[in-house]
Design an enzyme around this catalytic site. Structure first.
Site, PDB file in Angstrom:
ATOM      1  N   SER A  71      -9.540   1.410   8.273  1.00 21.73           N
ATOM      2  CA  SER A  71     -10.022   2.540   9.075  1.00 21.73           C
ATOM      3  C   SER A  71     -11.546   2.597   9.051  1.00 21.73           C
ATOM      4  O   SER A  71     -12.150   3.310   9.856  1.00 21.73           O
ATOM      5  CB  SER A  71      -9.430   3.859   8.555  1.00 21.73           C
ATOM      6  OG  SER A  71      -9.602   3.963   7.151  1.00 21.73           O
ATOM      7  N   LYS A 139      -3.335  -4.188   0.563  1.00 14.35           N
ATOM      8  CA  LYS A 139      -2.312  -3.534   1.375  1.00 14.35           C
ATOM      9  C   LYS A 139      -2.201  -4.312   2.678  1.00 14.35           C
ATOM     10  O   LYS A 139      -3.214  -4.733   3.232  1.00 14.35           O
ATOM     11  CB  LYS A 139      -2.704  -2.074   1.646  1.00 14.35           C
ATOM     12  CG  LYS A 139      -1.790  -1.354   2.626  1.00 14.35           C
ATOM     13  CD  LYS A 139      -1.962   0.142   2.571  1.00 14.35           C
ATOM     14  CE  LYS A 139      -3.043   0.735   3.435  1.00 14.35           C
ATOM     15  NZ  LYS A 139      -2.981   0.415   4.881  1.00 14.35           N
ATOM     16  N   GLU A 141       0.072  -4.425   6.563  1.00 15.31           N
ATOM     17  CA  GLU A 141       0.928  -3.672   7.489  1.00 15.31           C
ATOM     18  C   GLU A 141       2.075  -4.545   7.978  1.00 15.31           C
ATOM     19  O   GLU A 141       1.857  -5.716   8.316  1.00 15.31           O
ATOM     20  CB  GLU A 141       0.100  -3.200   8.699  1.00 15.31           C
ATOM     21  CG  GLU A 141      -1.009  -2.240   8.325  1.00 15.31           C
ATOM     22  CD  GLU A 141      -1.769  -1.704   9.536  1.00 15.31           C
ATOM     23  OE1 GLU A 141      -1.358  -1.979  10.687  1.00 15.31           O
ATOM     24  OE2 GLU A 141      -2.776  -1.012   9.316  1.00 15.31           O
ATOM     25  N   GLU A 207       3.331   5.793   7.264  1.00 18.71           N
ATOM     26  CA  GLU A 207       2.409   6.572   8.104  1.00 18.71           C
ATOM     27  C   GLU A 207       3.167   7.132   9.303  1.00 18.71           C
ATOM     28  O   GLU A 207       3.880   6.398   9.993  1.00 18.71           O
ATOM     29  CB  GLU A 207       1.254   5.668   8.572  1.00 18.71           C
ATOM     30  CG  GLU A 207       0.267   6.390   9.490  1.00 18.71           C
ATOM     31  CD  GLU A 207      -1.055   5.654   9.687  1.00 18.71           C
ATOM     32  OE1 GLU A 207      -1.277   4.608   9.048  1.00 18.71           O
ATOM     33  OE2 GLU A 207      -1.869   6.151  10.497  1.00 18.71           O
TER      34      GLU A 207
HETATM   35  O1  KIV Z   1      -6.978   2.169   6.811  1.00 20.17           O
HETATM   36  C1  KIV Z   1      -6.538   3.266   6.421  1.00 20.17           C
HETATM   37  O2  KIV Z   1      -7.276   4.245   6.269  1.00 20.17           O
HETATM   38  C2  KIV Z   1      -5.110   3.381   6.164  1.00 20.17           C
HETATM   39  C3  KIV Z   1      -4.590   4.758   5.914  1.00 20.17           C
HETATM   40  C4  KIV Z   1      -4.401   5.462   7.193  1.00 20.17           C
HETATM   41  C5  KIV Z   1      -3.357   4.719   5.114  1.00 20.17           C
HETATM   42  O3  KIV Z   1      -4.413   2.423   6.204  1.00 20.17           O
END
Ligand code: KIV
Length: 291
Positions: A71, A139, A141, A207
């Site tokens: 983000s 992390k 997706e 999410e």
């Molecule tokens: O990139 C991010 O901020 C995220 C959150 C929305 C979990 O993946």
């Protein structure tokens, strides 16, 4: 208005609101502490961070997990989605965050294009995030399709948080920002989560998922879940810090709670500075050097 920017060391240290079960300030939060929280029915908090000073503030406040989120593409770099951000850019944000943190577990997003091609590509990218960025976990997706990628990462010694539900990197495939896992789609989400857990993910983040589905997913897993727009049923909660502190313009998403109005505070301070400079009252004698 006067807002002083003291050096970090000059601020009185904030006593961490640390539940006794998490490590004391100074000792690191580890993946096993999050697992223990789920087993014992306790919660943990996660916030995004992209720079050293904010990471340091959140760490001292006792936030257990910091996410170097992709983000940053929207909140820091100004791209219109998370898709353009590169691995190199993420490494810079990761370095900034890890250098400000003593206690929190730092998880870094694998950016779009850095892992999809193969498990080997995922390992090569994650190694860079850990080696150069200093993060403790990554992390990524996606659902069951990415189980082999997760398995390869875990085999390489890299802790993985899986991200399901609305996955912003797939916004074009998903048809925009939409709640995922409603009605019959809940079964597929449970299956995805279980496959990712079986592959070794230490946590599953959801999410924009209806609370009932998030509850089913959480109850079907041994590992802790984290939610953003997934209700109060998960072990962890995450928010983007600019949303949580009210820095952005506009109303914000339904799942955001604004804990401050930083946009007004910063705007008022900038206006006061502007007026002082134009009116000649800044700098004052106390800001000047003597001969
Ligand atoms: O990139 C991010 O901020 C995220 C959150 C929305 C979990 O993946």
């Amino acid at each position: 208005m006067c807002i002083s920017l003291l050096p970090m060391s000059a601020h009185p240290s904030t006593p961490a609101q640390t539940p006794a079960q998490f490590p004391a300030p100074g000792a690191r939060v580890r993946v096993h502490h999050l697992q223990k929280a789920k087993v014992e029915g306790r919660k943990f908090a996660m916030l995004t961070a992209y720079d050293t000073m904010m990471a340091n503030i959140f760490d001292e406040a006792g936030i257990e997990v910091l996410l170097v989120g992709d983000s940053a593409a929207n909140t820091v770099v100004g791209y219109s989605s998370t898709l353009p951000i590169s691995l190199e850019e993420m490494i810079i944000f990761a370095k900034a965050v890890t250098s400000g943190v003593k206690r929190a577990l730092v998880v870094c997003d694998m950016p779009f294009g850095s892992y999809e091609v193969s498990p080997e590509q995922a390992v090569a990218s994650a190694v860079r995030l850990m080696k150069e960025g200093g993060v403790h976990a990554v992390k990524l997706e996606g659902g069951e399709y990415f189980a082999p990628h997760v398995r390869a990462l875990v085999a390489a010694g890299i802790p993985v948080m899986a991200h399901i539900g609305f996955t912003p990197q797939s916004e074009h495939a998903l048809g925009g920002y939409r709640v995922q896992g409603r009605g019959d789609a809940a079964d597929a989400m449970v299956k995805d989560a279980q496959a990712l857990e079986a592959a070794g993910a230490f946590s599953v983040l959801m999410e924009m998922v209806p609370t009932a589905t998030a509850k089913r997913v959480d109850e079907s897993l041994h590992v802790p879940t984290v939610g953003i727009g997934a209700g109060a049923v998960t072990t962890g909660q995450v928010l983007v810090w600019q949303d949580m502190l009210g820095l952005g313009a506009g109303k914000g998403a339904r799942f955001v709670k604004k804990y401050a109005d930083l946009r007004s505070i910063v705007s008022q301070a900038a206006t006061a500075y502007h007026q002082d400079v134009l009116g000649g009252s800044f700098p004052a004698p106390e800001h000047e050097f003597e001969d």
